[in-house]
Design a protein around this motif. Structure first.
Motif, PDB file in Angstrom:
ATOM      1  N   TYR A 159      62.448  26.674  12.829  1.00 57.72           N
ATOM      2  CA  TYR A 159      61.764  27.893  13.246  1.00 57.72           C
ATOM      3  C   TYR A 159      61.962  28.952  12.170  1.00 57.72           C
ATOM      4  O   TYR A 159      62.765  28.770  11.250  1.00 57.72           O
ATOM      5  CB  TYR A 159      62.285  28.376  14.605  1.00 57.72           C
ATOM      6  CG  TYR A 159      63.775  28.593  14.634  1.00 57.72           C
ATOM      7  CD1 TYR A 159      64.317  29.861  14.441  1.00 57.72           C
ATOM      8  CD2 TYR A 159      64.646  27.527  14.845  1.00 57.72           C
ATOM      9  CE1 TYR A 159      65.689  30.059  14.459  1.00 57.72           C
ATOM     10  CE2 TYR A 159      66.009  27.725  14.864  1.00 57.72           C
ATOM     11  CZ  TYR A 159      66.533  28.989  14.674  1.00 57.72           C
ATOM     12  OH  TYR A 159      67.884  29.177  14.684  1.00 57.72           O
ATOM     13  N   ASP A 160      61.215  30.043  12.275  1.00 58.97           N
ATOM     14  CA  ASP A 160      61.258  31.117  11.270  1.00 58.97           C
ATOM     15  C   ASP A 160      60.990  30.598   9.863  1.00 58.97           C
ATOM     16  O   ASP A 160      61.582  31.071   8.894  1.00 58.97           O
ATOM     17  CB  ASP A 160      62.607  31.869  11.309  1.00 58.97           C
ATOM     18  CG  ASP A 160      62.829  32.617  12.600  1.00 58.97           C
ATOM     19  OD1 ASP A 160      61.843  32.885  13.311  1.00 58.97           O
ATOM     20  OD2 ASP A 160      63.998  32.930  12.918  1.00 58.97           O
TER      21      ASP A 160
ATOM     22  N   PRO B 284      59.208  30.630   6.586  1.00 57.78           N
ATOM     23  CA  PRO B 284      58.375  31.639   5.924  1.00 57.78           C
ATOM     24  C   PRO B 284      56.995  31.091   5.558  1.00 57.78           C
ATOM     25  O   PRO B 284      56.860  29.910   5.219  1.00 57.78           O
ATOM     26  CB  PRO B 284      59.166  31.984   4.653  1.00 57.78           C
ATOM     27  CG  PRO B 284      60.560  31.511   4.912  1.00 57.78           C
ATOM     28  CD  PRO B 284      60.426  30.347   5.854  1.00 57.78           C
TER      29      PRO B 284
ATOM     30  N   SER C  33      52.417  31.473  11.925  1.00 52.88           N
ATOM     31  CA  SER C  33      53.412  32.485  12.289  1.00 52.88           C
ATOM     32  C   SER C  33      53.979  32.112  13.660  1.00 52.88           C
ATOM     33  O   SER C  33      53.241  31.829  14.590  1.00 52.88           O
ATOM     34  CB  SER C  33      52.747  33.855  12.335  1.00 52.88           C
ATOM     35  OG  SER C  33      53.663  34.825  12.747  1.00 52.88           O
ATOM     36  N   GLY C  34      55.277  32.095  13.778  1.00 60.60           N
ATOM     37  CA  GLY C  34      55.926  31.746  15.048  1.00 60.60           C
ATOM     38  C   GLY C  34      55.957  30.262  15.336  1.00 60.60           C
ATOM     39  O   GLY C  34      56.319  29.856  16.442  1.00 60.60           O
TER      40      GLY C  34
END
Length: 141
Positions: free
Chosen positions: A41-42, A44, A105-106
């Motif tokens: 997760y996260d 970039p 994103s996410g």
């Protein structure tokens, strides 16, 4: 194992106005007993993950949130899979080079694995992977 052994598997989906539910059972919905679960997760934007193969590990990859792509390479052919539904997963058999990219994103990537972490199971050099893919007996640990 050939690239054709890797496939998208649809998981059970119980629809409810209060929210849907999906579950996964080892040796039932996935073709192995689940020994480890981890998630990414996260990640970039513009980054990729993976870029390795496993000698013996079986994996099942689910986009828990958002979306991402997985490119699989068996040493002869490549195939890109787009994961964007939490009730679909990609079964990845051993000796597949994998790269995960195009994370939204996410985006959250959950991986169910057939064994505990073992650094000796990883092949991190693509040239070594290609050599081993052409000589499968040499790939086993």
């Amino acid at each position: 194992m050939p690239l054709n052994d890797c496939r998208i598997i649809e998981l059970p989906k119980i629809t409810d106005p209060r929210g849907n539910l999906t579950f996964v059972e080892g040796d039932n919905h996935v073709p192995f007993d689940i020994k480890r679960v981890y998630y990414l997760y996260d990640v970039p934007g513009g980054s990729d993950r993976g870029s390795h193969a496993h000698r013996n590990l079986h994996q099942f990859v689910i986009a828990m949130s958002g979306s991402f792509d997985i490119v699989l390479d068996d040493g002869d052919r490549q195939r890109r899979f787009h994961l964007n539904r939490s009730y679909y997963g990609l079964y990845i058999c051993p000796m597949m080079w994998r790269t995960l990219d195009n994370f939204s994103s996410g985006g959250v990537c959950m991986v169910l694995a057939s064994a505990a972490f073992d650094p000796a199971d990883y092949i991190r050099d693509h040239d070594e992977f290609l050599r081993l893919a052409r000589n499968p007996e040499a790939a086993t640990v």
